[in-house]
Design a protein around this motif. Structure first.
Motif, short mmCIF file in Angstrom:
data_model
loop_
_atom_site.label_atom_id
_atom_site.label_comp_id
_atom_site.label_asym_id
_atom_site.label_seq_id
_atom_site.Cartn_x
_atom_site.Cartn_y
_atom_site.Cartn_z
N LEU A 2 -0.22 4.61 1.81
CA LEU A 2 1.17 5.08 1.80
C LEU A 2 2.01 4.28 2.81
N GLN A 5 2.83 1.05 1.11
CA GLN A 5 3.77 1.19 -0.01
C GLN A 5 5.18 1.53 0.46
N ARG A 8 6.62 -1.65 1.40
CA ARG A 8 6.81 -2.53 0.24
C ARG A 8 7.98 -2.09 -0.63
N LEU A 9 8.15 -0.78 -0.78
CA LEU A 9 9.21 -0.25 -1.64
C LEU A 9 10.55 -0.13 -0.91
N LEU A 64 8.47 6.20 -4.49
CA LEU A 64 7.91 5.69 -5.76
C LEU A 64 9.05 5.13 -6.59
N ASN A 72 4.12 0.47 -8.26
CA ASN A 72 3.44 1.62 -7.65
C ASN A 72 1.93 1.43 -7.73
N ARG A 73 1.22 2.21 -6.94
CA ARG A 73 -0.25 2.16 -6.97
C ARG A 73 -0.76 3.54 -7.37
N ASN A 98 0.90 6.05 -4.93
CA ASN A 98 1.18 5.46 -3.61
C ASN A 98 0.56 6.27 -2.48
#
Length: 931
Positions: A2, A5, A8-9, A64, A72-73, A98
């Motif tokens: 998390l 992410q 990253r987001l 997300l 997303n993961r 995420n």
């Protein structure tokens, strides 16, 4: 993950690990209840912000990205363990996006008869024991391979549990969608993201926060409206209208609100104007008074015709809420933009005549989407609705969700009606002359229009309010409610002709029932006389009553109404409507739809249908009462005699197929015959389905003289059902599964069966089990008595003595082989006798063993798997130290790894080859015992 992410987001917003960790701390500090769950959803939706120091301003936080699924993961875990304070849960399957757990799934074996109910109980338990996990999760699903249900977390009534029925094509060569396709469609990454961000709603109803997740038909309609809207704003010749025809009770209001929100949020529509045209009842509801709480920004509520005109002339963007009459005499071409979207509720009545022309003339290039919850009537009025909104679609509508579909899906229940005795019914001549014969009633669309007609029907309304008649009907209603409705745990509406009739009925009903059982809910008039003013309610008091009515065991139990609450009020516990007001067409369908909501109480009471008692005779001729095509209303409402015929047919089947098993046999021999007959699982489950249906009909019909010839045989069927469930499904508490009126039969007439029911009057143990082996009973009966008591022993003492679980597993294996006729009763008895002797031996050894219960369980598991006693004892002794040194191995991954290594080493030292598989089995056994 998390942390990674978030960075990253959120490039340029969250740039360092400490900032991401600060966001996570905010997530972890949310309240562990539905309020915290809403805030967690707001994080997922991108509505929360974070302060960016370099820009000195708040920026939206993205956790997300629904527009780019690949950014997303996605992960899925098996046996997700979660520690919540002192409590620990282990969910079967959890989906994470995420790194955030968003869906919890409980899975049960297809062989578990009550699998879905058991899984639902697990989900409810998670909310109690791990609310901090469920504050993050947004959805849950339940499956036992045969079915797949889903719902929103923190919305835990049975009526909010939906059957996932994805409209996808079945794979080649298969007649229907298989389970794998069904599951894959539900958890497809793109769909999951869309559901999480677009198809969840939080709304306050009578002051209580509620959570809603849309159903497949609502998602489908939303996507179709968005597709049509996009076509309309990008192509000149594209269709600009559509009709959404979703039956009453299928969530039409939430579909409208979701469409409105999606239109406003979608950048493709370039900051549009969305008009919600609703009726007065909706406008007055708390939901529309506080749309900001449903996720909208600023909402413009048109206070008058002038205000609405000003809003449109000023080129207002965003959401405007208005009633249709405010468009009266509206100038043409007030707003000519193409990105104007008009969503018209109850389109069958809102846009008739000049009002619809003014609306469309003022917004000549807008997209118009009509919504209706009732079928389109056969009159010119109804055909006009199709023409207004459905002309661009060959079948007349953009999306349809029929009454029959809603009943099949379980989103509504079927309705039954009963005509009361003739001496209580309205005068037929007056009804014919002053109600049925009036031309303006054809296709009547709302209660106000109906009331205007009834105001002129002086003879009829005076007759309906005759004091002697009101007194007789009140006595009938009180008796019927006490005998039929209240014993089932349900509530009722009494619908009177007008507001004065409501007051008269309250006065009369109070002579037969406690005053607090009923309440009048009517609109207040400024010039009302004292006998009406005494029933005026403040907004707070009406809200309190509406909330209390929805809850079992609270008063009021009967609402007396004439117009209020007949549209829009949703109370699933409402089962019966006493109808003493002439109605027809849309008004009748909307009113009776109040009782078609599914309901299941916490103790398992299910509402399988609704009941209308007709005091005015509108159901004497359904074709005349409902001016709709028969295919659209078939199955909506049927006479109670349909249930009587079905009950008679079912009893005939039972007398032919089941009851002869008792004939000529007594006590143990009769029991043995039943158990042998239903050893086949499919035959047994067919009997369970048969019994459930007949029990539900009995619940509705009882008490009734019609049932008298069937009572003794029905009682025998109840005993047979109870016997089979006690024998074959020991994990299911039998008596709790009965509906209330059948449960009374069990309490009054129950006899001691040869299959022992759970009793807490003696200690279960090896001695009691050995005594069962010597009983003078048929072998089949002895097999089931032993299986029953072994199951009880494992359930009651398995936590304190984990070795019992492995014995329980072996007993279940004997049960399975016996039921499938792989072994006969004599061999089953021999194997069970060996098991009981092993149990006796283990019981004695544990009492004198110095080992802890965990180490002793290891020893006994190995011995039951043909490991010599000395080797088994050696492994157990070596593990004793490991268990003492690693007490938190079940919640600590590091400790579990160290314990597993110690177990591998001990097994190898004892010369055991299947190290990994046996270690898994032993550790799983100990985990189960700890739960």
């Amino acid at each position: 993950m998390l942390v990674e992410q978030i960075q990253r987001l959120d490039p340029g917003v969250v740039t360092a690990v400490p900032q991401a960790e600060a966001v996570i701390r905010r997530l972890l500090s949310l309240r562990a209840d539905i309020e915290g769950n809403r805030e967690a959803w707001e994080y997922l939706k991108g509505l929360k912000t974070v302060f960016v120091q370099t820009e000195r301003r708040e920026r939206n936080l993205v956790l997300l990205d629904p527009e780019r699924p690949q950014a997303n993961r996605f992960h899925v875990t098996d046996e997700f363990t979660f520690q919540s304070g002192a409590r620990r849960i282990r969910a079967d399957v959890v989906f994470l996006v995420n790194g955030i757990p968003v869906i919890v799934i409980e899975t049960k074996a297809a062989t578990r008869l009550e699998g879905i109910a058991e899984a639902f109980d697990q989900i409810r338990r998670y909310h109690q024991e791990a609310p901090d996990l469920m504050a993050q999760a947004q959805l849950f699903a339940l499956t036992h391979l045969v079915q797949f249900f889903y719902g929103a977390t923190w919305s835990l009534s049975r009526k909010a549990l939906f059957n996932w029925r994805e409209e996808v094509s079945a794979p080649a060569g298969r007649p229907e969608v298989d389970f794998e396709t069904l599951v894959k469609s539900f958890i497809a990454p793109r769909r999951v993201l869309r559901v999480l961000t677009d198809y969840i709603l939080f709304a306050r109803k009578d002051g209580e926060l509620q959570k809603i997740v849309l159903r497949p038909h609502q998602m489908r309609a939303t996507e179709r409206v968005l597709a049509r809207s996009y076509q309309a704003v990008t192509a000149r010749q594209a269709p600009r209208r559509g009709l959404i025809w979703h039956t009453q009770g299928s969530g039409k209001t939430y579909t409208m609100l979701t469409i409105a929100r999606r239109l406003l949020e979608d950048r493709r529509f370039d900051n549009p104007t969305v008009l919600l045209i609703v009726d007065r009842n909706e406008l007055e509801s708390q939901l529309f008074q506080n749309l900001e709480a449903v996720g909208f920004g600023h909402v413009h509520l048109a206070r008058s015709k002038r205000h609405l005109r000003e809003l449109l002339q000023a080129d207002t963007r965003g959401l405007i809420v208005s009633m249709i009459h405010k468009f009266d005499d509206m100038p043409a071409d007030l707003c000519t933009r193409r990105n104007v979207f008009v969503l018209v509720d109850e389109a069958h009545r809102s846009t008739g005549g000049d009002l619809g022309n003014y609306l469309m003339g003022a917004l000549p290039n807008a997209v118009f989407i009509g919504f209706t919850g009732t079928p389109i009537d056969r009159t010119a009025h109804g055909k006009g609705t199709f023409k207004t909104f459905g002309a661009d679609d060959p079948q007349g509508y953009l999306d349809k969700y029929s009454i029959r579909e809603s009943i099949e899906d379980g989103t509504t229940v079927p309705l039954h009606y009963q005509l009361v005795p003739n001496d209580l019914r309205a005068d037929r001549e007056a009804m014919e002359r002053e109600f049925w014969a009036l031309a303006e009633l054809e296709g009547v669309a709302d209660v106000e229009e109906l009331n205007r007609v009834l105001d002129r029907a002086v003879t009829l309304t005076n007759m309906l309010k005759n004091r002697e008649r009101v007194e007789k009907i009140a006595a009938f209603v009180a008796d019927h409610f006490r005998r039929y409705v209240q014993p089932m745990g349900y509530k009722a509406f009494l619908v009177a002709a007008d507001r004065e009739a409501c007051a008269l009925y309250k006065e009369a009903l109070d002579r037969h029932l406690p005053a607090e059982w009923s309440a009048v809910v009517i609109s207040a008039g400024h010039n009302d006389p004292p006998h009406l003013k005494r029933h005026h309610l403040s907004e707070e008091e009406e809200t309190r009553l509406r909330r209390a009515f929805r809850k079992p065991g609270e008063n009021p139990q009967i609402f007396i109404v004439t117009e209020k609450l007949l549209t829009g009020y949703d109370a699933p516990i409402l089962y019966c409507m006493y109808l003493d007001k002439p109605m027809r067409d849309h008004v009748l369908l909307q009113a009776i739809a109040r009782v078609n909501r599914p309901y299941e109480s916490e103790d398992g009471q299910r509402k399988t249908s609704g009941l209308i008692l007709d005091f005015v005779g509108v159901f004497e001729n359904l074709e005349r009462a409902l001016a709709f095509d028969s295919q659209d209303v078939s199955g909506v409402v049927e006479g109670i005699e349909v249930l009587q015929k079905r009950f008679a047919d079912l009893m005939s089947t039972g007398r032919t197929d089941a009851l002869p098993l008792h004939a000529g046999k007594f006590a143990d021999k009769a029991v043995e015959a039943v158990l042998e007959r239903f050893r086949d699982k499919e035959r047994r489950e067919a009997f369970y389905r048969y019994f459930r249906e007949i029990e539900e009909i009995y619940e509705i019909l009882s008490p009734d003289p019609f049932l008298r010839p069937y009572l003794e045989d029905y009682q025998r069927l109840v005993e047979m059902y109870r016997l089979l469930r006690a024998a074959y499904e020991p994990h299911v508490p039998v008596d709790k599964s009965f509906l209330r009126k059948t449960a009374e039969i069990v309490q009054q007439h129950s006899r001691t069966d040869a299959i022992r029911e759970p009793q807490a009057t003696y200690e279960i143990g090896p001695a009691a089990l050995l005594a069962l082996l010597t009983e003078e009973k048929p072998e089949t009966v002895k097999v089931f008595n032993l299986l029953k008591e072994l199951h009880r022993l494992v359930e009651d003492q398995g936590r304190a003595a984990p070795y019992l679980l492995s014995i329980g597993e072996r007993a279940e294996e004997i049960r399975r082989r016996f039921e499938e006729r792989l072994i006969e009763s004599q061999q089953a008895l021999q194997e069970l006798e060996g098991l009981v002797k092993q149990l006796n031996e283990a019981h004695a050894e544990q009492a004198s063993s110095p080992l802890s219960r965990q180490a002793f369980a290891v020893e006994w598991w190995l011995r039951t798997h043909q490991v010599a006693a000395a080797q088994a004892r050696q492994v157990a002794q070596e593990m004793e130290g490991a268990f003492a040194a690693l007490p938190h191995w079940m919640s600590s991954r590091r400790q579990e790894s160290e314990l597993r290594t110690a177990l591998y080493t001990a097994l190898l030292a004892a010369g055991i080859g299947e190290v990994v598989a046996w270690a898994d089995a032993i550790l799983n056994l100990l985990r189960r015992a700890a739960q």
